[in-house]
Design an enzyme around this catalytic site. Structure first.
Site, PDB file in Angstrom:
ATOM      1  N   SER A 181       0.857  -1.182   0.000  1.00 19.20           N
ATOM      2  CA  SER A 181       0.000   0.000   0.000  1.00 19.20           C
ATOM      3  C   SER A 181       0.890   1.228   0.000  1.00 19.20           C
ATOM      4  O   SER A 181       2.045   1.170   0.458  1.00 19.20           O
ATOM      5  CB  SER A 181      -0.881   0.009   1.261  1.00 19.20           C
ATOM      6  OG  SER A 181      -1.523   1.255   1.443  1.00 19.20           O
ATOM      7  N   TYR A 186      -2.544  -1.664  10.252  1.00 22.49           N
ATOM      8  CA  TYR A 186      -2.654  -1.912   8.816  1.00 22.49           C
ATOM      9  C   TYR A 186      -1.434  -1.334   8.099  1.00 22.49           C
ATOM     10  O   TYR A 186      -0.790  -2.011   7.286  1.00 22.49           O
ATOM     11  CB  TYR A 186      -3.929  -1.284   8.261  1.00 22.49           C
ATOM     12  CG  TYR A 186      -4.034  -1.365   6.752  1.00 22.49           C
ATOM     13  CD1 TYR A 186      -4.578  -2.483   6.136  1.00 22.49           C
ATOM     14  CD2 TYR A 186      -3.566  -0.326   5.936  1.00 22.49           C
ATOM     15  CE1 TYR A 186      -4.664  -2.565   4.753  1.00 22.49           C
ATOM     16  CE2 TYR A 186      -3.646  -0.403   4.557  1.00 22.49           C
ATOM     17  CZ  TYR A 186      -4.192  -1.524   3.972  1.00 22.49           C
ATOM     18  OH  TYR A 186      -4.254  -1.608   2.606  1.00 22.49           O
TER      19      TYR A 186
END
Length: 248
Positions: free
Chosen positions: A138, A151
């Site tokens: 990400s 995350y």
């Protein structure tokens, strides 16, 4: 990675980026096997897209990963691409220890799930003349989103692991790519599918498919550049604050 003629296994492809990419790759002339936890969603995908195969898999369960990996390798022996798409993203309040349950879910699914999938397929893929592992990190691997601390941390770990995996497998037939999405309009977080700060899914998929054939390490759409290169550009601190104040 060649864009056609592959047999591709994509855990985490029942919605969002995973499903969108699975459909694009199937349309490009690949055999695609999608996997996820929701049996009803898998049945719908298989019914609506007859060329796509579907298997149930819970990537938080190591025994399930071993079982499904063995099944896929037996039923689809030409499998030469693994895309580790499965992941979860939940907000956390770090003021107390109450965040730990959320953090453990993220580590189990996002990090351990990826490592276990790679472990289950690496040796198998080395027997293929032209194989690829695609991990999914990400933009938040490079500048964390404060409300989703774990995350972001798992995605930073995926980036680091992928770098090592690529170097270690350089003497094999297995190429290693890292897909680095920005925020995309999906249901990953509440409200994200309609958010103007997220990239439209169709635009993201268009750019990824265009970049994929020539990629050798990271797959970076233009919109993720402000995160990926923030530290090198000297904008890390400002970007960290901007994310924390913009994305809720």
């Amino acid at each position: 990675m060649k864009l056609t003629g592959n047999t591709i296994f994509i855990p985490g492809a029942t919605s969002g980026i995973g499903l969108g990419l699975a459909l694009r790759l199937a349309d490009a002339g690949n055999m695609v096997i999608v996997a996820g936890r929701r049996s009803e969603k898998l049945a719908d995908i298989a019914a609506e897209h007859p060329g796509i195969q579907a298997v149930r898999l819970d990537v938080s369960d190591p025994d399930d990963i071993s079982r499904v990996a063995a099944d896929v390798q037996q039923r689809f022996p030409d499998t030469n691409v693994l895309i580790t798409m499965a992941g979860i993203m939940e907000a956390e309040d770090l003021h107390t220890a109450d965040f730990l349950a959320t953090a453990e879910r993220a580590v189990t699914t996002n990090l351990l799930g990826t490592l276990r999938l790679v472990g289950a397929f690496t040796e198998f893929l080395q027997s293929k003349p032209d194989a690829t592992i695609v991990t999914v990190s990400s933009g938040l691997a490079f500048v964390p989103l404060v409300p989703t601390a774990t995350y972001s941390a798992t995605k930073a770990a995926i980036h680091s692991f992928t770098e090592s995996l690529r170097f270690q497998l350089a003497d094999t037939s297995v190429g290693v790519l890292e897909l680095v999405p920005p925020a995309v309009q999906t249901d990953l977080m509440p409200g994200q599918a309609e958010a103007d700060w997220a990239m439209p899914l169709t635009d993201f998929l268009d750019e990824v498919v265009r970049l994929l054939p020539d990629a050798t390490d990271e797959i970076l759409v233009e919109r993720v550049g402000f995160l990926r290169h923030a530290e090198a550009r000297g904008t890390y601190s400002d970007t960290l604050v901007q994310l924390a104040s913009t994305v809720h």
